[in-house]
Design an enzyme around this catalytic site. Sequence first.
Site, PDB file in Angstrom:
ATOM      1  N   ASP A  35       0.816  -1.208   0.000  1.00  0.00           N
ATOM      2  CA  ASP A  35       0.000   0.000   0.000  1.00  0.00           C
ATOM      3  C   ASP A  35       0.854   1.265   0.000  1.00  0.00           C
ATOM      4  O   ASP A  35       2.059   1.227   0.268  1.00  0.00           O
ATOM      5  CB  ASP A  35      -0.917   0.021   1.222  1.00  0.00           C
ATOM      6  CG  ASP A  35      -2.131  -0.888   1.060  1.00  0.00           C
ATOM      7  OD1 ASP A  35      -2.422  -1.278  -0.073  1.00  0.00           O
ATOM      8  OD2 ASP A  35      -2.773  -1.196   2.085  1.00  0.00           O
ATOM      9  N   LYS A  57      -3.473   3.411  -2.728  1.00  0.00           N
ATOM     10  CA  LYS A  57      -4.631   4.263  -2.988  1.00  0.00           C
ATOM     11  C   LYS A  57      -4.463   5.581  -2.257  1.00  0.00           C
ATOM     12  O   LYS A  57      -3.790   5.665  -1.240  1.00  0.00           O
ATOM     13  CB  LYS A  57      -5.916   3.588  -2.482  1.00  0.00           C
ATOM     14  CG  LYS A  57      -6.207   2.227  -3.075  1.00  0.00           C
ATOM     15  CD  LYS A  57      -7.404   1.604  -2.377  1.00  0.00           C
ATOM     16  CE  LYS A  57      -7.681   0.210  -2.881  1.00  0.00           C
ATOM     17  NZ  LYS A  57      -8.787  -0.441  -2.133  1.00  0.00           N
ATOM     18  N   MET A 170      -8.648   8.668   8.781  1.00  0.00           N
ATOM     19  CA  MET A 170      -9.162   9.032   7.458  1.00  0.00           C
ATOM     20  C   MET A 170     -10.255  10.100   7.556  1.00  0.00           C
ATOM     21  O   MET A 170     -11.281  10.032   6.883  1.00  0.00           O
ATOM     22  CB  MET A 170      -9.699   7.782   6.735  1.00  0.00           C
ATOM     23  CG  MET A 170      -8.620   6.742   6.461  1.00  0.00           C
ATOM     24  SD  MET A 170      -9.238   5.253   5.638  1.00  0.00           S
ATOM     25  CE  MET A 170     -10.181   4.501   6.969  1.00  0.00           C
TER      26      MET A 170
END
Length: 247
Positions: A35, A57, A170
Amino acid sequence: MNGKVWLVGAGPGDPGLMTVKGLACLRNAQAVVYDRLVNPVLLEEAPPACEFHDVGKEANCHPIPQPQINQILIDCARRGLRVVRLKGGDPFVFGRGSEEAQALREAGIACEVIPGITSAIGGLAAAGIPVTHRDHASSFHVVTGHLRAGNQPQEWHKLAALPGTLVVLMGMAQLREICAALIDGGKPALTPSAVVMHASTPLQQVVSAPLARLADASEAAGFHAPALIVVGKVVSLREVLAFDGPK
C-alpha cells in the site's frame, strides 16, 4: 500447488515498529503487494528476486480497484508464490484486510493474518498522546471519517456523548465538519484535541488546540492526510510525554 498469502501489518510508519513475525515473512516473500502508506524502507527487506505490486490508494483516487487487488493476490498465490500483502498499520483496522481474506478463502487460497501496530495507538504514542490514562480516559474509540459510498454517515452526536478518547482515522477531509458535529452533539468546545500528521516518521508534526479551534489550527499549519485526529483529555499529557520534548 497454490502458494500462500500473508496479510501483514507494517505498523504506523516507523519501520522499526513492524513485528518480528511480519519482518520474517517479508524476508521470505516471493511477491509483495503493498500500500501507499507502507514505509519504502521495508521493501528493501524483501529478497532481491521478489516481485513487487504497488496497489496504493489515495483519497478519491483508486487506480487499482479493490477487486483487482484481490485478484492480484489470488493470481500470485495460484502461481505457487509466497505472497506478502503489506498494509499500513494493522490489516483489520480500516485496511480492508478482512475483505481480502474473504476473497482468498472463497478462492481456496491459504491465508494468514499477522497483526500490526495500528496508528490509532502507535501513531499517537509517538506523538506523546496515550489513548488511555487512569486519571483521564478509561476507554477509547476508533472510528473512520471516510465511509463507503451509500453507507449512513457517522453518528457524531452519539460519539460525542461517549466517555474516553476518540480517535478518527481518514477524517482530514472532513475535519471542520467533524469538530462542529461533535460540539453540536455535546462535546465541550474546550476539549483538548490534536492532529498528528505522518505519525511515527521523521516527518511527524503535531498541532494541538481546543476542539473548537482544531480545524483552524490544522489549516494554519498546512496539515493534510495522512493524519490522525484525536479528541480527549489525554491530549493534554503531550506536554509531558512527547518524545521530542514539550510542545
